[in-house]
Design a protein around this motif. Structure first.
Motif, PDB file in Angstrom:
ATOM      1  N   ALA A  97       0.953  -1.397  -0.093  1.00 59.43           N
ATOM      2  CA  ALA A  97      -0.037   0.143   0.036  1.00 59.43           C
ATOM      3  C   ALA A  97       0.769   0.986   0.100  1.00 59.43           C
ATOM      4  CB  ALA A  97      -0.873  -0.026   1.198  1.00 59.43           C
ATOM      5  N   LEU A  98       2.003   1.337   0.716  1.00 58.33           N
ATOM      6  CA  LEU A  98       2.873   2.248   0.947  1.00 58.33           C
ATOM      7  C   LEU A  98       3.436   2.635  -0.367  1.00 58.33           C
ATOM      8  CD1 LEU A  98       4.379   1.836   4.330  1.00 58.33           C
ATOM      9  CD2 LEU A  98       3.101   3.736   3.666  1.00 58.33           C
ATOM     10  N   ALA A  99       3.966   1.527  -1.113  1.00 63.35           N
ATOM     11  CA  ALA A  99       4.565   1.549  -2.314  1.00 63.35           C
ATOM     12  C   ALA A  99       3.602   2.108  -3.600  1.00 63.35           C
ATOM     13  CB  ALA A  99       5.211   0.373  -2.931  1.00 63.35           C
ATOM     14  N   ALA A 100       2.212   1.580  -3.254  1.00 63.64           N
ATOM     15  CA  ALA A 100       1.397   2.168  -4.403  1.00 63.64           C
ATOM     16  C   ALA A 100       0.790   3.708  -4.243  1.00 63.64           C
ATOM     17  CB  ALA A 100       0.054   1.301  -4.373  1.00 63.64           C
ATOM     18  N   ARG A 101       0.911   4.101  -2.913  1.00 66.25           N
ATOM     19  CA  ARG A 101       0.665   5.293  -2.598  1.00 66.25           C
ATOM     20  C   ARG A 101       1.857   6.170  -3.179  1.00 66.25           C
ATOM     21  NH1 ARG A 101      -0.442   7.539   3.501  1.00 66.25           N
ATOM     22  NH2 ARG A 101       1.884   7.165   3.596  1.00 66.25           N
ATOM     23  N   TRP A 102       2.876   6.021  -2.802  1.00 66.12           N
ATOM     24  CA  TRP A 102       4.182   6.906  -3.381  1.00 66.12           C
ATOM     25  C   TRP A 102       4.229   6.688  -5.049  1.00 66.12           C
ATOM     26  CZ3 TRP A 102       8.652   5.134  -6.368  1.00 66.12           C
ATOM     27  CH2 TRP A 102       9.414   6.081  -6.230  1.00 66.12           C
ATOM     28  N   LEU A 103       3.909   5.652  -5.705  1.00 60.84           N
ATOM     29  CA  LEU A 103       3.941   5.373  -7.148  1.00 60.84           C
ATOM     30  C   LEU A 103       2.821   6.605  -7.559  1.00 60.84           C
ATOM     31  CD1 LEU A 103       4.511   1.571  -8.126  1.00 60.84           C
ATOM     32  CD2 LEU A 103       6.096   3.693  -8.620  1.00 60.84           C
ATOM     33  N   GLY A 104       1.772   6.509  -6.934  1.00 68.56           N
ATOM     34  CA  GLY A 104       0.758   7.277  -7.485  1.00 68.56           C
ATOM     35  C   GLY A 104       0.796   8.717  -7.166  1.00 68.56           C
ATOM     36  N   GLY A 105       1.549   9.251  -6.269  1.00 71.65           N
ATOM     37  CA  GLY A 105       1.811  10.419  -5.938  1.00 71.65           C
ATOM     38  C   GLY A 105       0.606  10.676  -5.320  1.00 71.65           C
ATOM     39  N   ARG A 106       0.091   9.986  -4.394  1.00 72.06           N
ATOM     40  CA  ARG A 106      -1.071  10.428  -3.711  1.00 72.06           C
ATOM     41  C   ARG A 106      -0.732  10.357  -2.256  1.00 72.06           C
ATOM     42  NH1 ARG A 106      -6.109   8.807  -6.148  1.00 72.06           N
ATOM     43  NH2 ARG A 106      -6.023   8.024  -8.338  1.00 72.06           N
ATOM     44  N   ARG A 107      -1.955  11.185  -1.497  1.00 73.79           N
ATOM     45  CA  ARG A 107      -1.658  11.207   0.149  1.00 73.79           C
ATOM     46  C   ARG A 107      -2.922  10.535   0.719  1.00 73.79           C
ATOM     47  NH1 ARG A 107       1.767  10.685   2.970  1.00 73.79           N
ATOM     48  NH2 ARG A 107       0.444  11.314   4.423  1.00 73.79           N
ATOM     49  N   THR A 108      -3.289   9.446   0.086  1.00 72.21           N
ATOM     50  CA  THR A 108      -4.436   8.847   0.547  1.00 72.21           C
ATOM     51  C   THR A 108      -3.862   8.067   1.837  1.00 72.21           C
ATOM     52  OG1 THR A 108      -5.021   8.025  -1.461  1.00 72.21           O
ATOM     53  CG2 THR A 108      -6.120   6.792   0.086  1.00 72.21           C
ATOM     54  N   PRO A 109      -4.683   8.342   3.142  1.00 69.12           N
ATOM     55  CA  PRO A 109      -4.474   7.764   4.401  1.00 69.12           C
ATOM     56  C   PRO A 109      -4.362   6.352   4.450  1.00 69.12           C
ATOM     57  CG  PRO A 109      -6.187   9.649   4.588  1.00 69.12           C
ATOM     58  CD  PRO A 109      -5.842   9.003   2.933  1.00 69.12           C
ATOM     59  N   ILE A 110      -3.383   5.871   5.215  1.00 69.18           N
ATOM     60  CA  ILE A 110      -3.174   4.384   5.156  1.00 69.18           C
ATOM     61  C   ILE A 110      -3.267   4.069   6.940  1.00 69.18           C
ATOM     62  CG2 ILE A 110      -1.569   2.435   4.908  1.00 69.18           C
ATOM     63  CD1 ILE A 110      -0.419   3.913   2.646  1.00 69.18           C
ATOM     64  N   VAL A 111      -4.173   3.127   7.089  1.00 68.08           N
ATOM     65  CA  VAL A 111      -4.334   2.585   8.275  1.00 68.08           C
ATOM     66  C   VAL A 111      -3.602   1.302   8.465  1.00 68.08           C
ATOM     67  CG1 VAL A 111      -6.192   1.721  10.193  1.00 68.08           C
ATOM     68  CG2 VAL A 111      -6.568   3.931   8.864  1.00 68.08           C
ATOM     69  N   ALA A 112      -2.906   0.828   9.507  1.00 69.80           N
ATOM     70  CA  ALA A 112      -2.443  -0.582   9.515  1.00 69.80           C
ATOM     71  C   ALA A 112      -2.888  -1.285  10.773  1.00 69.80           C
ATOM     72  CB  ALA A 112      -0.702  -0.349   9.195  1.00 69.80           C
ATOM     73  N   SER A 113      -3.035  -2.388  10.757  1.00 68.23           N
ATOM     74  CA  SER A 113      -3.506  -3.132  11.817  1.00 68.23           C
ATOM     75  C   SER A 113      -2.227  -4.249  12.263  1.00 68.23           C
ATOM     76  CB  SER A 113      -4.630  -4.077  11.534  1.00 68.23           C
ATOM     77  OG  SER A 113      -5.924  -3.351  11.411  1.00 68.23           O
TER      78      SER A 113
END
Length: 357
Positions: A97-113
């Protein structure tokens, strides 16, 4: 309230406690609020089939290793559907998820369990999540000790579905264990892995088995320790007293077949199998490891993890006194009230909305 779009990510091939918690969360969120949900997971996983049955948008993918690029690209494609929050349910899911967010240049919040009380292998990866959900204060403490800021951690215990547990399937566990109705059945439930403490349990049973000829002992679950544990039971003279029936689906619906549930874990994030037993009204004997101390609270006694004589003495006391077991069962039922999947979903939804603002 505006529609909330949540993308769940889970990398597991097996269906274990964490995947069941993801299923319950998706199920409760569907009924609780105006939420559109998606799931990126292995195409051959049980979880993705369960999600499809719930009406969740599924994004199946092959997931061979933690560095497999395909999940990253699948998440990146899913993000084009304007998800507001990503919820990674395991460490490999978080990495992707972190890699996809970085590649897409997004700031979509990520929650991790985080559901285990062992130290993180890569704290720097977890620090990049916008919020970490710890299932117990014990898990949160380990995370804080590795440098994760307290403001990034939310303690939200896993929960069980009381509705699902109400559909009882009696006598199923007794049949699998080969125990008659007149026998006292003592059991554990969990993957047969070293941290679950099954060897300690068997060594404790060996000290009291002769004093309780009416008792049968059973270990439900599968895992890499199975052969070693079967051999240990034989070496302790317990071959005719202990059974290993394997894993049982929906075991919580039959948990009242047990006269005493024991969770002897040496490490534990929370212990949802124990929560299921408590909700059902089964007397539960817990070790004090990790999040099990949180689960016990002030109502339920615990025994020091790994101390053979302590576990043996407490099992002996409870097997010798049915009134003590009944009292423990009532206390377990009382204590379990806050550990429902509905409460877990409500708290998690509040976190999603906070991050999405």
């Amino acid at each position: 309230m505006n529609l909330l779009n949540v993308l769940h990510v889970d990398s597991a091939a097996e269906y274990r406690g964490g995947q069941n918690q993801a299923r319950l969360l998706m199920k409760e969120l569907r009924a609780l609020a105006d939420v559109r949900q998606g799931l990126v997971a292995r195409g051959d996983s049980t979880l993705i089939s369960e999600a499809e049955n719930l009406g969740v948008d599924t994004h199946p993918v092959s997931w061979i290793s933690p560095i497999d690029p395909r999940p990253v690209l699948r998440i990146l494609a899913a993000l084009n559907r304007d998800y507001d929050v990503i919820h990674a349910h395991d460490s490999h899911g978080l990495q992707s998820a972190l890699a996809a967010r970085w590649l897409g240049g997004r700031r979509t919040p990520i929650v991790a369990s985080r559901r285990v009380s062992v130290r993180m292998r890569s704290p720097s990866t977890w620090k990049r999540a916008d919020a970490i959900v710890a299932v117990s204060e014990a898990v949160a403490s380990v995370i804080r000790d590795q440098g994760i800021p307290s403001e990034s951690i939310r303690v939200i215990p896993d929960g069980v579905s009381t509705q699902e547990l109400e559909r009882l399937l009696p006598d199923r566990l007794r049949e699998r264990a080969g125990a008659g109705g007149e026998q006292t059945l003592v059991g554990t439930v969990g993957a047969l892995t070293p941290e679950k403490g099954h060897a300690w349990f068997l060594e404790s049973v060996a000290l009291i088995a002769d004093d309780h000829p009416e008792a049968r002992f059973v270990l439900f679950g599968d895992g890499p320790e199975r052969d070693r544990l079967v051999g240990l039971a034989a070496s302790l003279g317990l071959a005719d007293r202990v059974t290993f029936p394997g894993a049982v689906d929906d075991i919580g619906r039959s948990i009242l077949d047990l006269d005493l549930f024991v969770m002897p874990s040496l490490e534990e994030g929370l212990g949802t199998a124990a929560v299921e037993a408590m909700v059902a009204g089964c007397p539960v004997l817990l070790s004090g490891a990790g999040g099990l101390a949180d689960l016990a609270g002030e109502l339920i006694p615990t025994v020091p993890a790994g101390v053979v004589t302590a576990l043996a003495d407490e099992m002996d006391r409870l097997l010798s006194d049915s009134a003590a077991r009944s009292l423990l069962a009532r206390r377990c039922r009382e204590r379990s009230g806050g550990f429902t999947s509905l409460e877990t979903a409500r708290s998690t939804l509040a976190l999603y909305r906070e991050l999405a603002e």
